[in-house]
Design an enzyme around this catalytic site. Structure first.
Site, PDB file in Angstrom:
ATOM      1  N   CYS A  38      50.695  37.116  53.492  1.00 22.10           N
ATOM      2  CA  CYS A  38      50.816  38.682  53.060  1.00 22.10           C
ATOM      3  C   CYS A  38      49.623  38.863  52.025  1.00 22.10           C
ATOM      4  O   CYS A  38      49.414  38.368  50.790  1.00 22.10           O
ATOM      5  CB  CYS A  38      52.090  38.790  52.271  1.00 22.10           C
ATOM      6  SG  CYS A  38      52.189  40.567  51.567  1.00 22.10           S
TER       7      CYS A  38
ATOM      8  N   CYS B 202      49.976  40.757  48.739  1.00 23.98           N
ATOM      9  CA  CYS B 202      50.883  39.926  47.570  1.00 23.98           C
ATOM     10  C   CYS B 202      50.046  38.668  47.173  1.00 23.98           C
ATOM     11  O   CYS B 202      50.060  38.578  46.166  1.00 23.98           O
ATOM     12  CB  CYS B 202      52.154  39.322  48.436  1.00 23.98           C
ATOM     13  SG  CYS B 202      53.611  40.554  48.771  1.00 23.98           S
TER      14      CYS B 202
END
Length: 195
Positions: free
Chosen positions: A157, A160
């Site tokens: 991700c 993130c």
């Protein structure tokens, strides 16, 4: 040649506390060919688990455990949990490692979706995902963020990873410490691929 007859495989499994009598088809395939990758993998696993200049043994084991939890590899979860307990890790710290991994798996899916689609509605709507464990973690804010970064890197991700890398640094960490954590997570993920 079976896995248990290959000294490199036995040594590798011993590094992570796994039974050499277990069934490991991918490792067996490499062992039968006496593949040189086994030696590299054993060295890599040994290095990330035992030679970090920036992570304590306890931190190393908890980061490895977070990857095992994320990848749902129960035998490795069990062996790392036992090793962590022997290093003085508390039940609360083990529970927080599991909770952090679950939360980040949730967030990684959500924020990857937002990133992939990039429509205003999805970007502006509140996620509605509770994250209270991030507020006052038992493991401390810096290490919780470091673990969050490692799990996010394993799950791919980008948003993130960027967010947690920035947060880890704001909480007083260093780039070498982050590098060690990500290298550890990647090696443990690679090991699990063969287990």
């Amino acid at each position: 040649m079976t896995t248990t007859q290959n000294e490199t495989v036995v040594s590798l499994l011993n590094l992570v506390g796994l039974n050499a009598e277990g069934t490991y088809p991918a490792l067996d395939a490499l062992a039968q060919a006496d593949h040189r990758y086994l030696r590299d993998l054993k060295i890599n696993v040994g290095n990330v688990l035992n030679s970090s200049q920036t992570l304590t043994k306890k931190e190393t084991l908890l980061l490895a455990l977070s990857v095992a939890v994320n990848e749902k590899h129960q035998p490795l979860m069990d062996s790392l949990t036992e090793a962590a307990r022997q290093e003085g890790v508390t039940a609360a710290e083990l529970a927080e490692t599991i909770a952090c991994t679950s939360l980040l798996s949730t967030n990684n899916v959500f924020y990857r979706f937002r990133h992939f689609i990039s429509k205003d509605y999805y970007q502006q709507t509140q996620p509605g995902i509770r994250m209270s464990i991030m507020m006052n973690p038992v493991l401390g804010k810096e290490f919780f963020e470091l673990m969050s970064l490692a799990v996010s890197a394993v799950n791919g991700c980008e948003l993130c990873v960027r967010s947690h890398e920035e947060s880890v640094l704001k909480h007083g960490s260093s780039e070498p410490r982050i590098f060690d954590a990500i290298r550890l997570a990647s090696v443990i993920k690679g090991l699990i691929t063969l287990l």
